[in-house]
Design a protein around this motif. Structure first.
Motif, mmCIF file in Angstrom:
data_model
loop_
_atom_site.group_PDB
_atom_site.id
_atom_site.type_symbol
_atom_site.label_atom_id
_atom_site.label_comp_id
_atom_site.label_asym_id
_atom_site.label_seq_id
_atom_site.Cartn_x
_atom_site.Cartn_y
_atom_site.Cartn_z
ATOM 1 N N MET A 81 0.851 -1.180 0.000
ATOM 2 C CA MET A 81 0.000 0.000 0.000
ATOM 3 C C MET A 81 0.900 1.248 0.000
ATOM 4 S SD MET A 81 -3.220 1.362 2.107
ATOM 5 C CE MET A 81 -4.147 0.243 1.156
ATOM 6 N N PRO A 82 0.670 2.172 -0.937
ATOM 7 C CA PRO A 82 1.464 3.405 -0.991
ATOM 8 C C PRO A 82 1.231 4.247 0.268
ATOM 9 C CG PRO A 82 0.085 3.159 -2.943
ATOM 10 C CD PRO A 82 -0.300 2.090 -1.993
ATOM 11 N N LYS A 83 2.275 4.939 0.683
ATOM 12 C CA LYS A 83 2.155 5.785 1.872
ATOM 13 C C LYS A 83 2.726 7.162 1.586
ATOM 14 C CE LYS A 83 2.487 1.985 5.065
ATOM 15 N NZ LYS A 83 3.172 1.406 6.198
ATOM 16 N N SER A 84 2.154 8.145 2.235
ATOM 17 C CA SER A 84 2.625 9.515 2.117
ATOM 18 C C SER A 84 2.209 10.252 3.375
ATOM 19 C CB SER A 84 2.008 10.188 0.897
ATOM 20 O OG SER A 84 2.290 11.569 0.915
ATOM 21 N N ASN A 85 3.001 11.222 3.769
ATOM 22 C CA ASN A 85 2.606 12.022 4.930
ATOM 23 C C ASN A 85 1.968 13.344 4.507
ATOM 24 O OD1 ASN A 85 4.903 13.382 4.091
ATOM 25 N ND2 ASN A 85 5.637 13.748 6.170
ATOM 26 N N SER A 86 1.658 13.500 3.239
ATOM 27 C CA SER A 86 1.040 14.731 2.746
ATOM 28 C C SER A 86 -0.320 14.976 3.387
ATOM 29 C CB SER A 86 0.884 14.692 1.226
ATOM 30 O OG SER A 86 2.136 14.593 0.599
ATOM 31 N N VAL A 87 -1.102 13.924 3.539
ATOM 32 C CA VAL A 87 -2.422 14.078 4.149
ATOM 33 C C VAL A 87 -2.271 14.390 5.632
ATOM 34 C CG1 VAL A 87 -4.573 12.893 4.727
ATOM 35 C CG2 VAL A 87 -3.601 12.671 2.444
ATOM 36 N N THR A 88 -1.327 13.744 6.301
ATOM 37 C CA THR A 88 -1.074 14.026 7.716
ATOM 38 C C THR A 88 -0.688 15.490 7.903
ATOM 39 O OG1 THR A 88 -0.365 11.748 8.061
ATOM 40 C CG2 THR A 88 0.301 13.360 9.720
ATOM 41 N N ARG A 89 0.173 15.994 7.021
ATOM 42 C CA ARG A 89 0.565 17.411 7.097
ATOM 43 C C ARG A 89 -0.635 18.317 6.832
ATOM 44 N NH1 ARG A 89 4.844 15.992 3.508
ATOM 45 N NH2 ARG A 89 3.947 17.478 2.070
ATOM 46 N N ALA A 90 -1.494 17.935 5.885
ATOM 47 C CA ALA A 90 -2.681 18.734 5.574
ATOM 48 C C ALA A 90 -3.628 18.789 6.769
ATOM 49 C CB ALA A 90 -3.399 18.156 4.352
ATOM 50 N N LEU A 91 -3.846 17.654 7.424
ATOM 51 C CA LEU A 91 -4.717 17.633 8.604
ATOM 52 C C LEU A 91 -4.152 18.504 9.720
ATOM 53 C CD1 LEU A 91 -5.728 13.867 8.666
ATOM 54 C CD2 LEU A 91 -7.194 15.815 8.142
ATOM 55 N N GLY A 92 -2.836 18.480 9.883
ATOM 56 C CA GLY A 92 -2.199 19.346 10.879
ATOM 57 C C GLY A 92 -2.381 20.814 10.539
ATOM 58 N N ALA A 93 -2.249 21.162 9.268
ATOM 59 C CA ALA A 93 -2.409 22.553 8.834
ATOM 60 C C ALA A 93 -3.843 23.038 9.040
ATOM 61 C CB ALA A 93 -2.012 22.701 7.357
ATOM 62 N N VAL A 94 -4.808 22.185 8.745
ATOM 63 C CA VAL A 94 -6.213 22.549 8.935
ATOM 64 C C VAL A 94 -6.507 22.713 10.425
ATOM 65 C CG1 VAL A 94 -8.574 21.676 8.745
ATOM 66 C CG2 VAL A 94 -7.037 21.546 6.794
ATOM 67 N N THR A 95 -6.006 21.800 11.227
ATOM 68 C CA THR A 95 -6.216 21.883 12.673
ATOM 69 C C THR A 95 -5.649 23.183 13.226
ATOM 70 O OG1 THR A 95 -6.166 19.474 12.867
ATOM 71 C CG2 THR A 95 -5.771 20.735 14.880
ATOM 72 N N ARG A 96 -4.436 23.540 12.802
ATOM 73 C CA ARG A 96 -3.827 24.804 13.249
ATOM 74 C C ARG A 96 -4.656 26.002 12.796
ATOM 75 N NH1 ARG A 96 0.556 21.994 11.958
ATOM 76 N NH2 ARG A 96 0.817 22.931 9.915
ATOM 77 N N ALA A 97 -5.151 25.963 11.569
ATOM 78 C CA ALA A 97 -5.947 27.080 11.047
ATOM 79 C C ALA A 97 -7.211 27.277 11.885
ATOM 80 C CB ALA A 97 -6.317 26.826 9.583
ATOM 81 N N VAL A 98 -7.854 26.193 12.270
ATOM 82 C CA VAL A 98 -9.061 26.303 13.088
ATOM 83 C C VAL A 98 -8.700 26.809 14.487
ATOM 84 C CG1 VAL A 98 -10.913 24.984 14.219
ATOM 85 C CG2 VAL A 98 -10.376 24.590 11.802
ATOM 86 N N GLN A 99 -7.634 26.279 15.062
ATOM 87 C CA GLN A 99 -7.229 26.695 16.405
ATOM 88 C C GLN A 99 -6.823 28.164 16.448
ATOM 89 O OE1 GLN A 99 -4.203 23.752 17.195
ATOM 90 N NE2 GLN A 99 -5.661 22.356 18.175
ATOM 91 N N GLU A 100 -6.155 28.618 15.406
ATOM 92 C CA GLU A 100 -5.672 29.999 15.377
ATOM 93 C C GLU A 100 -6.721 30.988 14.895
ATOM 94 O OE1 GLU A 100 -2.171 29.813 12.969
ATOM 95 O OE2 GLU A 100 -1.098 28.563 14.418
ATOM 96 N N GLY A 101 -7.557 30.571 13.945
ATOM 97 C CA GLY A 101 -8.508 31.502 13.359
ATOM 98 C C GLY A 101 -9.939 31.322 13.797
ATOM 99 N N GLY A 102 -10.208 30.257 14.512
ATOM 100 C CA GLY A 102 -11.572 30.011 14.959
ATOM 101 C C GLY A 102 -12.441 29.481 13.841
#
Length: 105
Positions: free
Chosen positions: A1-22
């Motif tokens: 199965m192919p693996k990448s951390n791009s989605v993990t990084r995207a989820l982290g970026a979205v989480t930060r955006a919500v935490q910082e911007g509401g």
């Protein structure tokens, strides 16, 4: 199965955006319209259900106005992600957008 951390990084970026911007307003066409008074407020109006279209894709705004233009997913240049990437950026315009079709009856 192919693996990448791009989605993990995207989820982290979205989480930060919500935490910082509401939280921000969901676009009206994506809001539920199955309760009294919703349609009078324009909720659900002009929503296009992607599965009603032959290719399952509809060009419509999904992000809230305050987030339009933001990028959270940055695909790698490797494996299957390569086809979604041009110079490290996600391509925004799909072929389906150019050749949009009428809904399937």
């Amino acid at each position: 199965m192919p693996k990448s951390n791009s989605v993990t990084r995207a989820l982290g970026a979205v989480t930060r955006a919500v935490q910082e911007g509401g939280l921000v307003e969901v676009p009206d066409h994506l809001r539920g319209s199955n309760y009294r008074g919703a349609s009078e407020q324009g909720f659900g109006a002009d929503y296009q259900y992607p599965h009603d279209f032959a290719r399952g894709w509809v060009s419509q705004q999904y992000l809230p106005d305050a987030l339009v233009g933001q990028r959270y997913y940055d695909p790698s240049e490797y494996g299957r992600e390569r086809r979604w990437s041009i110079s490290g950026r996600v391509t925004v315009q799909r072929e389906d957008e150019v050749n949009s079709e009428a809904p399937v009856e």
